[in-house]
Write a protein that holds these residues in place. Structure first.
Motif, mmCIF file in Angstrom:
data_model
loop_
_atom_site.group_PDB
_atom_site.id
_atom_site.type_symbol
_atom_site.label_atom_id
_atom_site.label_comp_id
_atom_site.label_asym_id
_atom_site.label_seq_id
_atom_site.Cartn_x
_atom_site.Cartn_y
_atom_site.Cartn_z
ATOM 1 N N SER A 1 0.829 -1.212 0.000
ATOM 2 C CA SER A 1 0.000 0.000 0.000
ATOM 3 C C SER A 1 0.860 1.258 0.000
ATOM 4 C CB SER A 1 -0.933 0.003 1.207
ATOM 5 O OG SER A 1 -0.199 -0.084 2.420
ATOM 6 N N VAL A 2 1.907 1.276 0.813
ATOM 7 C CA VAL A 2 2.777 2.445 0.883
ATOM 8 C C VAL A 2 3.648 2.557 -0.361
ATOM 9 C CG1 VAL A 2 4.664 3.536 2.164
ATOM 10 C CG2 VAL A 2 2.789 2.429 3.397
ATOM 11 N N GLY A 3 4.168 1.423 -0.833
ATOM 12 C CA GLY A 3 5.041 1.443 -1.999
ATOM 13 C C GLY A 3 4.348 1.966 -3.238
ATOM 14 N N GLY A 4 3.094 1.571 -3.451
ATOM 15 C CA GLY A 4 2.359 2.069 -4.607
ATOM 16 C C GLY A 4 2.155 3.572 -4.560
ATOM 17 N N LEU A 5 1.790 4.079 -3.391
ATOM 18 C CA LEU A 5 1.608 5.522 -3.232
ATOM 19 C C LEU A 5 2.912 6.272 -3.486
ATOM 20 C CD1 LEU A 5 -0.640 5.512 -0.036
ATOM 21 C CD2 LEU A 5 -1.329 6.358 -2.288
ATOM 22 N N SER B 1 6.394 -3.890 -1.240
ATOM 23 C CA SER B 1 6.475 -2.657 -2.018
ATOM 24 C C SER B 1 6.982 -2.919 -3.426
ATOM 25 C CB SER B 1 7.415 -1.659 -1.328
ATOM 26 O OG SER B 1 6.973 -1.331 -0.034
ATOM 27 N N GLU B 2 7.894 -3.856 -3.571
ATOM 28 C CA GLU B 2 8.581 -4.045 -4.844
ATOM 29 C C GLU B 2 7.715 -4.649 -5.936
ATOM 30 O OE1 GLU B 2 10.800 -5.751 -8.003
ATOM 31 O OE2 GLU B 2 9.802 -6.958 -6.468
ATOM 32 N N LEU B 3 6.925 -5.671 -5.610
ATOM 33 C CA LEU B 3 6.228 -6.425 -6.645
ATOM 34 C C LEU B 3 5.256 -5.591 -7.475
ATOM 35 C CD1 LEU B 3 5.645 -9.813 -4.786
ATOM 36 C CD2 LEU B 3 7.356 -9.278 -6.516
ATOM 37 N N PRO B 4 4.319 -4.829 -6.869
ATOM 38 C CA PRO B 4 3.423 -4.029 -7.704
ATOM 39 C C PRO B 4 4.135 -2.912 -8.450
ATOM 40 C CG PRO B 4 3.069 -3.535 -5.376
ATOM 41 C CD PRO B 4 3.963 -4.740 -5.437
ATOM 42 N N VAL B 5 5.201 -2.373 -7.876
ATOM 43 C CA VAL B 5 5.949 -1.311 -8.551
ATOM 44 C C VAL B 5 6.645 -1.873 -9.787
ATOM 45 C CG1 VAL B 5 7.856 0.328 -8.337
ATOM 46 C CG2 VAL B 5 6.258 0.027 -6.446
ATOM 47 N N ALA C 1 -1.125 -13.820 -15.452
ATOM 48 C CA ALA C 1 -2.221 -13.060 -16.046
ATOM 49 C C ALA C 1 -2.721 -11.977 -15.100
ATOM 50 C CB ALA C 1 -3.366 -14.010 -16.409
ATOM 51 N N LEU C 2 -2.750 -12.268 -13.797
ATOM 52 C CA LEU C 2 -3.242 -11.288 -12.826
ATOM 53 C C LEU C 2 -2.311 -10.077 -12.752
ATOM 54 C CD1 LEU C 2 -5.273 -10.449 -10.684
ATOM 55 C CD2 LEU C 2 -3.998 -11.814 -9.015
ATOM 56 N N TYR C 3 -1.018 -10.324 -12.739
ATOM 57 C CA TYR C 3 -0.075 -9.202 -12.706
ATOM 58 C C TYR C 3 -0.107 -8.401 -14.005
ATOM 59 C CZ TYR C 3 2.331 -9.743 -8.251
ATOM 60 O OH TYR C 3 2.640 -9.757 -6.916
ATOM 61 N N ALA C 4 -0.471 -9.040 -15.108
ATOM 62 C CA ALA C 4 -0.573 -8.318 -16.377
ATOM 63 C C ALA C 4 -1.775 -7.385 -16.386
ATOM 64 C CB ALA C 4 -0.666 -9.305 -17.537
ATOM 65 N N VAL C 5 -2.908 -7.852 -15.884
ATOM 66 C CA VAL C 5 -4.131 -7.052 -15.960
ATOM 67 C C VAL C 5 -4.185 -5.965 -14.891
ATOM 68 C CG1 VAL C 5 -5.584 -8.487 -14.452
ATOM 69 C CG2 VAL C 5 -6.630 -7.250 -16.344
ATOM 70 N N THR C 6 -3.524 -6.168 -13.765
ATOM 71 C CA THR C 6 -3.670 -5.254 -12.631
ATOM 72 C C THR C 6 -3.274 -3.815 -12.937
ATOM 73 O OG1 THR C 6 -3.469 -7.026 -10.996
ATOM 74 C CG2 THR C 6 -2.974 -4.797 -10.253
ATOM 75 N N PRO C 7 -2.058 -3.532 -13.417
ATOM 76 C CA PRO C 7 -1.724 -2.128 -13.670
ATOM 77 C C PRO C 7 -2.467 -1.528 -14.859
ATOM 78 C CG PRO C 7 0.073 -3.538 -14.385
ATOM 79 C CD PRO C 7 -0.923 -4.415 -13.674
ATOM 80 N N GLU C 8 -2.942 -2.375 -15.773
ATOM 81 C CA GLU C 8 -3.592 -1.862 -16.981
ATOM 82 C C GLU C 8 -4.910 -1.159 -16.708
ATOM 83 O OE1 GLU C 8 -2.108 -4.988 -20.432
ATOM 84 O OE2 GLU C 8 -4.124 -5.146 -19.618
ATOM 85 N N ALA D 1 0.333 2.830 -10.002
ATOM 86 C CA ALA D 1 1.085 2.110 -8.969
ATOM 87 C C ALA D 1 0.289 2.022 -7.672
ATOM 88 C CB ALA D 1 2.430 2.777 -8.725
ATOM 89 N N THR D 2 -0.471 3.075 -7.363
ATOM 90 C CA THR D 2 -1.326 3.042 -6.174
ATOM 91 C C THR D 2 -2.368 1.934 -6.308
ATOM 92 O OG1 THR D 2 -1.038 5.412 -5.777
ATOM 93 C CG2 THR D 2 -2.949 4.357 -4.764
ATOM 94 N N GLY D 3 -2.999 1.844 -7.479
ATOM 95 C CA GLY D 3 -4.001 0.802 -7.700
ATOM 96 C C GLY D 3 -3.421 -0.586 -7.607
ATOM 97 N N ALA D 4 -2.256 -0.790 -8.234
ATOM 98 C CA ALA D 4 -1.610 -2.101 -8.165
ATOM 99 C C ALA D 4 -1.163 -2.416 -6.740
ATOM 100 C CB ALA D 4 -0.415 -2.137 -9.119
ATOM 101 N N GLY D 5 -0.640 -1.408 -6.054
ATOM 102 C CA GLY D 5 -0.162 -1.620 -4.689
ATOM 103 C C GLY D 5 -1.269 -1.954 -3.722
#
Length: 441
Positions: A72-76, A123-127, A364-371, A379-383
């Motif tokens: 949550s913090v990393g995405g923000l 923090s790293e993975l969604p970023v 597939a989930l990591y592909a669709v998430t930031p899109e 990054a906030t949404g993915a985080g």
């Protein structure tokens, strides 16, 4: 006048793209190695320290508490400070904490350090997925993010190899933690070797810097360079957007897709971490010795690689939702079969199927998430999707030993199968952007 973002979408895959993908992917693999190692270390520590199931579960879960906060913090931070800086900082935090874990003498110190590891890892993975998604050409964006996720299989395989050859040695779990400190050194390479996201720079009004980054990618393409008149630097920089927080994920039509995304992340996290963190210990409980259980886990882990390969191909053929839901249904069926396995060939076959389908679904989930989010809150949404999912990954390692005592592996994996099925239904509430450009604002 063509914007930097539009120029990125029109590029072919270049060496610059490969550098971004491989640089981010190596960090991703090191993350997976750390998460995977704890599965083997827990099995060894339980025997060496005489840990009960509850204590072992907390050693695992406390890392996921850190991951929830970190995501949550990393995405923000990544939406405010940039993708590259946060990416490097998170690698440094969890690498140092993992290395320090090799020196602990009791459960208390290990719990503190595993929490710090989780902060960096979460923090790293969604970023990283956001970073790669923003550089990828539109027509192959989903495939590249799945390939990025495939580095997870390499890292998990590395952890299985370390678990098999290193952890059973005297003080082997300490050496395994020491090996996990490698990301601390890699963080320096990431910080200075990779460019900042051009889409993020453009969204912050730093168009000249975004243009310079895109030109580096264009130099790898055999086509005429943009003329000076067409350079975005001649255009006045747009106003810097207001900082967007978590509330922005529920405004302007984003609420339904956010809700669907959080549902998928929660149920996939529960089943994945509830199963794979405990597979070595479950095999030991079924009568296999520590070395044999690690051997079987290594074989099961190798099935992740073809799962990613098939998902990477299908995601640009079927689309995001169809691929994700299909692999989740496959995960549900495989979980049911694995829960009823008794013979060695059944454990290996159904375990490999579970590994194949589940990790393909993760890709597939990591592909669709930031899109599904615009650049200012991507990054906030993915985080925050990852953070919500981490709630499940906190609960799952505590649920598994309790459920094993209550109803055995059959009950545990039936629950996992049901949760995979719920996630498969939730996937159809996500937006599918196969071949389409990312929203800029």
């Amino acid at each position: 006048m063509t914007s930097p973002s539009a120029r990125l979408d029109g590029l072919r895959f270049t060496r610059a793209h490969l550098r971004v993908l491989s640089g981010s992917g190596l960090g991703w693999a090191l993350d997976a190695m750390d998460v995977g190692l704890i599965a083997f270390i827990i099995a060894a520590l339980s025997a060496e320290w005489g840990l009960d199931g509850g204590t072992a579960g907390w050693i695992t879960s406390i890392g996921f508490v850190g991951m929830a906060i970190g995501a949550s913090v990393g995405g923000l931070l990544a939406d405010r400070l940039g993708r590259r800086q946060v990416f490097a900082l998170t690698l440094l935090v969890y690498g140092v904490a993992t290395g320090a874990s090799a020196l602990v003498g009791g459960v208390g110190a290990l719990l503190v350090l595993r929490f710090l590891v989780g902060l960096g890892l979460g923090s790293e993975l969604p970023v990283a997925s956001t970073y790669v998604s923003e550089f990828a050409p539109a027509r192959i964006r989903g495939r590249l993010v799945v390939i990025l996720e495939a580095f997870w299989a390499l890292g998990w395989t590395a952890s299985a190899v370390i678990g098999y050859f290193v952890v059973p040695l005297e003080n082997g779990w300490r050496w395994a933690f020491a090996i996990g400190a490698i990301p601390a050194l890699y963080a320096i390479i990431v910080r200075w070797g990779l460019p900042e996201s051009a889409r993020w720079l453009e969204s912050r009004g730093r168009v000249a810097e975004a243009d310079a980054v895109v030109r580096r990618f264009e130099r790898g393409v055999a086509r005429a360079a943009p003329t000076p008149d067409a350079a975005p630097t001649a255009e006045p920089a747009p106003a810097r957007p207001a900082r967007a927080g978590v509330r922005a994920l529920f405004r302007d039509g984003l609420a339904p897709r956010t809700a669907a995304l959080w549902i998928v992340w929660f149920f996939v996290n529960f089943s994945y971490y509830g199963a794979f963190i405990w597979i070595p210990s479950i095999l030991v409980a079924q009568g296999f010795d520590l070395l044999r259980s690690f051997e079987y886990t290594l074989i099961i882990t190798l099935a992740q690689l073809p799962g990613y390969a098939v998902a990477a191909w299908l995601i640009e053929v079927w689309g995001r939702r169809a691929t994700l839901s299909t692999f989740l249904v496959g995960s549900a069926v495989a979980a049911m079969l694995f829960g009823s396995a008794s013979e060695v060939w059944q454990i290996l076959l159904f375990g490999c199927l579970l590994s194949f389908f589940n990790l393909g679904a993760w890709g597939a989930l990591y592909a669709v998430t930031p899109e599904i989010y615009p650049t200012p809150v991507r990054a906030t949404g993915a985080g925050w999707a990852a953070a919500f999912g981490r709630i499940a990954s906190i609960i799952a390692p505590l649920f598994t030993p309790w459920a094993l005592n209550l109803g055995g592996a059959g009950l545990v994996f039936t629950v996992f199968a049901v949760f995979f099925a719920i996630a498969a239904v939730g996937a159809w509430g996500l937006r599918d952007l196969k071949g389409r450009v990312l929203d800029a604002s």
